[in-house]
Design a protein around this motif. Structure first.
Motif, PDB file in Angstrom:
ATOM      1  N   UNK A   1       0.979  -1.138   0.024  1.00 45.67           N
ATOM      2  CA  UNK A   1      -0.063  -0.014  -0.175  1.00 45.67           C
ATOM      3  C   UNK A   1       0.957   1.196  -0.080  1.00 45.67           C
ATOM      4  N   UNK A   2       1.921   1.270   0.708  1.00 42.77           N
ATOM      5  CA  UNK A   2       2.795   2.234   0.515  1.00 42.77           C
ATOM      6  C   UNK A   2       3.541   2.483  -0.828  1.00 42.77           C
ATOM      7  N   UNK A   3       3.917   1.474  -1.352  1.00 43.17           N
ATOM      8  CA  UNK A   3       4.580   1.612  -2.650  1.00 43.17           C
ATOM      9  C   UNK A   3       3.467   2.126  -3.590  1.00 43.17           C
ATOM     10  N   UNK A   4       2.165   1.917  -3.539  1.00 48.02           N
ATOM     11  CA  UNK A   4       1.268   2.467  -4.187  1.00 48.02           C
ATOM     12  C   UNK A   4       1.019   3.824  -3.989  1.00 48.02           C
ATOM     13  N   UNK A   5       0.947   4.110  -2.835  1.00 51.05           N
ATOM     14  CA  UNK A   5       0.709   5.640  -2.211  1.00 51.05           C
ATOM     15  C   UNK A   5       2.056   6.503  -2.896  1.00 51.05           C
ATOM     16  N   UNK A   6       3.245   5.917  -2.656  1.00 49.55           N
ATOM     17  CA  UNK A   6       4.486   6.683  -3.418  1.00 49.55           C
ATOM     18  C   UNK A   6       4.304   6.692  -4.748  1.00 49.55           C
ATOM     19  N   UNK A   7       3.954   5.773  -5.448  1.00 49.70           N
ATOM     20  CA  UNK A   7       3.665   5.651  -7.042  1.00 49.70           C
ATOM     21  C   UNK A   7       2.865   6.917  -7.444  1.00 49.70           C
ATOM     22  N   UNK A   8       1.800   6.784  -6.636  1.00 46.09           N
ATOM     23  CA  UNK A   8       0.490   8.055  -7.067  1.00 46.09           C
ATOM     24  C   UNK A   8       1.194   9.358  -6.775  1.00 46.09           C
TER      25      UNK A   8
END
Length: 299
Positions: free
Chosen positions: A133-140
């Protein structure tokens, strides 16, 4: 102590802890605005050297009046000095020098706003837990930054030298944040910041004298920029950043900086007419979503 009074104090403290990140984002965003506002009146390193010196005096008064404890051992003094050089001298020196060489306030904020990505990569490489989820947030967040910065690449704001300065600032604030989280024990805010600003001043003054021929022109805009830099950015913003790093995980804390670029872009639009387009608004929405995912996944 009266139980009711104790409960009220605890509620006030908890409320302050909840709003602290938002206050930090607003204060930190003004740093890029002040850089552009003050640049016509002073060379960057001389301005910063004077700022660091005045900040040392202010933190000295604060430490004396509050009777704050000093670092307990020589190692903590060394670690504070290292973080001061990285997070004050090198980071701010890179930002202010890039602005002096033509980079807009919104653009420099966007470039150094990549810090959470570097932090997450480093934490992951060192075996820390950075979840999906963190990586997804960082990608966004990265996608939001890319949307905003893409349209500015062809406007002449970026050239190799100011880009390298911005990159150096990005690396300095990233390494400094991770170093502080890894090595620094909790210290009193005024004494910790005094040591950090003293180290930054010791590094910056010789470079300013050696590299910059231009003098500081003391006038109303310069004095206003200096007052805001010392009283609000250093005493307020740097102290809040120190507390946030001490209280939170490195990835979650630095992810707050994703909110700084859109906040700075809004301020720069109001004050300097730097344009805000549909891409800017879309990037802002993606950035806010990314921050939300990263920060909430740590709790």
């Amino acid at each position: 102590m009266n139980p009711a009074a104790g409960s009220a104090q605890a509620a006030t403290a908890n409320a302050w802890l909840r709003v602290m990140p938002a206050v930090f984002v607003v204060i930190w965003s003004t740093g890029f605005i002040v850089a552009r506002y003050g640049m016509p009146h002073a060379p960057p390193l001389k301005f910063l050297a004077l700022r660091f010196g005045l900040s040392v005096l202010c933190f000295g008064v604060w430490a004396r009046m509050s009777r704050a404890a000093w670092p307990s051992d020589r190692g903590q003094w060394k670690h504070l000095a290292v973080t001061g050089m990285l997070m004050h001298a090198m980071y701010l020196g890179g930002v202010w020098s890039a602005v002096k060489l033509g980079m807009g306030a919104g653009l420099i904020a966007l470039l150094v706003g990549l810090q959470p990505v570097l932090t997450a990569v480093w934490v992951s490489a060192r075996g820390g837990r950075v979840g999906k989820v963190q990586w997804l947030g960082l990608a966004f967040g990265l996608a939001g930054l890319a949307l905003v910065v893409w349209q500015k690449l062809g406007l002449g704001e970026i050239h190799p030298f100011n880009f390298l300065l911005a990159l150096g600032a990005l690396l300095s604030i990233t390494v400094g944040t991770l170093y502080q989280k890894r090595f620094l024990k909790p210290c009193a805010v005024p004494t910790a910041n005094l040591v950090q600003n003293l180290a930054a001043c010791v590094v910056t003054w010789p470079l300013a004298v050696w590299l910059e021929q231009e003098s500081i022109h003391f006038n109303a805009p310069l004095i206003a920029s200096m007052a805001w830099s010392v009283l609000v950015l250093t005493l307020g913003g740097s102290s809040l950043l120190y507390l946030l790093i001490q209280r939170g995980a490195a990835t979650a804390v630095t992810s707050l900086l994703y909110l700084v670029p859109p906040t700075t872009a809004l301020m720069a639009w109001v004050l300097f007419g730097e344009p805000i387009t549909v891409l800017t608004l879309a990037g802002t929405a993606l950035t806010a979503l990314g921050v939300s995912l990263v920060v909430r996944s740590r709790h």
